[in-house]
Design a protein around this motif. Sequence first.
Motif, mmCIF file in Angstrom:
data_model
loop_
_atom_site.group_PDB
_atom_site.id
_atom_site.type_symbol
_atom_site.label_atom_id
_atom_site.label_comp_id
_atom_site.label_asym_id
_atom_site.label_seq_id
_atom_site.Cartn_x
_atom_site.Cartn_y
_atom_site.Cartn_z
ATOM 1 N N MET A 1 10.196 -4.169 9.995
ATOM 2 C CA MET A 1 9.096 -4.094 9.029
ATOM 3 C C MET A 1 8.323 -5.421 9.029
ATOM 4 O O MET A 1 8.902 -6.484 8.849
ATOM 5 N N LEU A 3 5.804 -8.240 7.568
ATOM 6 C CA LEU A 3 5.551 -8.706 6.206
ATOM 7 C C LEU A 3 4.120 -8.400 5.766
ATOM 8 O O LEU A 3 3.876 -8.033 4.630
ATOM 9 N N ARG A 5 0.655 -6.214 6.570
ATOM 10 C CA ARG A 5 0.126 -5.057 7.302
ATOM 11 C C ARG A 5 -1.407 -5.061 7.231
ATOM 12 O O ARG A 5 -1.982 -5.747 6.378
ATOM 13 N N GLY A 7 -3.708 -3.154 6.036
ATOM 14 C CA GLY A 7 -4.319 -2.872 4.742
ATOM 15 C C GLY A 7 -4.204 -4.048 3.784
ATOM 16 O O GLY A 7 -5.074 -4.250 2.931
ATOM 17 N N ASP A 8 -3.122 -4.828 3.936
ATOM 18 C CA ASP A 8 -2.926 -5.990 3.061
ATOM 19 C C ASP A 8 -4.058 -6.993 3.231
ATOM 20 O O ASP A 8 -4.527 -7.592 2.256
ATOM 21 N N VAL A 11 -6.991 -5.629 1.363
ATOM 22 C CA VAL A 11 -6.843 -5.775 -0.090
ATOM 23 C C VAL A 11 -7.034 -7.238 -0.494
ATOM 24 O O VAL A 11 -7.700 -7.548 -1.479
ATOM 25 N N PHE B 113 -0.425 -0.240 4.074
ATOM 26 C CA PHE B 113 -0.427 -1.087 2.882
ATOM 27 C C PHE B 113 1.005 -1.451 2.505
ATOM 28 O O PHE B 113 1.807 -0.576 2.189
ATOM 29 N N GLY B 114 1.308 -2.740 2.549
ATOM 30 C CA GLY B 114 2.662 -3.198 2.264
ATOM 31 C C GLY B 114 2.781 -3.797 0.873
ATOM 32 O O GLY B 114 1.890 -3.647 0.038
ATOM 33 N N PRO B 115 3.895 -4.495 0.620
ATOM 34 C CA PRO B 115 4.130 -5.104 -0.692
ATOM 35 C C PRO B 115 3.035 -6.088 -1.105
ATOM 36 O O PRO B 115 2.782 -6.249 -2.306
ATOM 37 N N VAL B 116 2.393 -6.739 -0.132
ATOM 38 C CA VAL B 116 1.358 -7.717 -0.493
ATOM 39 C C VAL B 116 0.200 -7.010 -1.200
ATOM 40 O O VAL B 116 -0.314 -7.485 -2.220
ATOM 41 N N SER B 117 -0.203 -5.836 -0.683
ATOM 42 C CA SER B 117 -1.274 -5.063 -1.330
ATOM 43 C C SER B 117 -0.885 -4.687 -2.747
ATOM 44 O O SER B 117 -1.634 -4.913 -3.706
ATOM 45 N N LEU B 120 -0.834 -7.666 -5.116
ATOM 46 C CA LEU B 120 -2.179 -8.103 -5.520
ATOM 47 C C LEU B 120 -2.765 -7.139 -6.548
ATOM 48 O O LEU B 120 -3.335 -7.567 -7.558
ATOM 49 N N LEU B 156 -5.007 -14.088 -7.596
ATOM 50 C CA LEU B 156 -5.117 -14.001 -6.132
ATOM 51 C C LEU B 156 -3.948 -14.749 -5.478
ATOM 52 O O LEU B 156 -3.294 -14.243 -4.562
ATOM 53 N N THR B 160 -0.498 -12.832 -3.971
ATOM 54 C CA THR B 160 -0.197 -12.945 -2.538
ATOM 55 C C THR B 160 1.210 -13.513 -2.322
ATOM 56 O O THR B 160 1.997 -12.968 -1.538
ATOM 57 N N LEU B 164 4.430 -11.568 -0.667
ATOM 58 C CA LEU B 164 5.137 -12.029 0.533
ATOM 59 C C LEU B 164 6.632 -12.161 0.254
ATOM 60 O O LEU B 164 7.470 -11.781 1.078
ATOM 61 N N ALA B 167 8.098 -8.721 0.133
ATOM 62 C CA ALA B 167 8.200 -8.162 1.488
ATOM 63 C C ALA B 167 9.420 -8.736 2.210
ATOM 64 O O ALA B 167 10.171 -8.032 2.879
ATOM 65 N N ARG B 168 9.617 -10.039 2.024
ATOM 66 C CA ARG B 168 10.748 -10.720 2.672
ATOM 67 C C ARG B 168 12.075 -10.176 2.123
ATOM 68 O O ARG B 168 13.011 -9.919 2.877
ATOM 69 N N LEU B 170 12.592 -7.252 0.667
ATOM 70 C CA LEU B 170 12.765 -5.849 1.056
ATOM 71 C C LEU B 170 13.267 -5.756 2.498
ATOM 72 O O LEU B 170 14.034 -4.867 2.850
ATOM 73 N N TRP B 171 12.817 -6.684 3.299
ATOM 74 C CA TRP B 171 13.240 -6.722 4.697
ATOM 75 C C TRP B 171 14.739 -7.016 4.781
ATOM 76 O O TRP B 171 15.463 -6.491 5.624
#
Lengths: 120, 178
Positions: A1, A3, A5, A7-8, A11, B113-117, B120, B156, B160, B164, B167-168, B170-171
């Motif tokens: 996965m 970090l 993507r 779409g990010d 956004v 669209f990942g966790p960063v989206s 935010l 913002l 962000t 991140l 995301a880290r 979740l990985w």
Amino acid sequence: MRLIRPGDVAVFTLAALTCGLVVWACWTQSPARSLSIRQGGTLWREVSLLHNARYTVPGPLGDTVVRVKDGRARIESDPSPRQYCVGQGWLTHAGQSAICLPNATSITLEGARAYDSLSF
Amino acid sequence: MTVSVSERLTLAARPLDRQVASLSALAIVLVLIDAALPTPLPGVKPGLANIVTLLALYRLGFAAAVWVSLLRVLGAALLMGSMLTPGFFLSLAGALASLMLLAPASRLPRRLFGPVSLSLIAAYGHIGGQLLLARLWLIPSDGILYFVPAFALAALITGTVNGLLAARLLWRWPSTPH
């Protein structure tokens, strides 16, 4: 996965643009502080925008009604035939004005405006 | 059947309930850390607890994220003694607004669209909900608009960074069926 993507990035860009927009709208537009009402070319009265009020300005054709509400101002009614100044609606930023022509009444929002030049 | 004091009434906690409870506890601790950090402007916070909401959303589903988010608001208010104060209502408004945005946002295609989206979107939901409540109830004046850019810039950055971090994490925390 991964970090980040695709779409990010979109956004984030959208969020950054929103930031830029609110900085422009809230910090660079100088707020109006008072309202000058002119009749026949001379200053009739200068009023504060902090108090909600209605002013009746007598002119050659009749009364022009100026309304101040929540830091904004507008011409509420005017005896002019074409009603341009009434149609202009609310004025919100320093420097904006509305002019009712046959009745020779005008309103201008005054505020801290940027200087054209400074000398010492 | 009559209810007797000697009869024990037990509520069975499902594994999901335990996971929601432990994530909420983690979120409450992060709120306390947030509150301890000095900030230049009241209301500008890292919002570390939102990382936990995102973890719950990704691993346990949207309903669990709602539970974790609202239990965090409630638990943190009890621990900090801010229950029913303006600060409590502000954080509740922020949490509700951000959940309302996360509901449709969590249906966006995960591949793009990942966790960063989501982080935010949640961060902007938070400031949006708080500023709206503040404007309508606490400071009913447009003077509050002056602070909007500061909050937007903070959202913002924190959105962000938290995204991140989420995301880290979740990985590192592989998806498990529950």
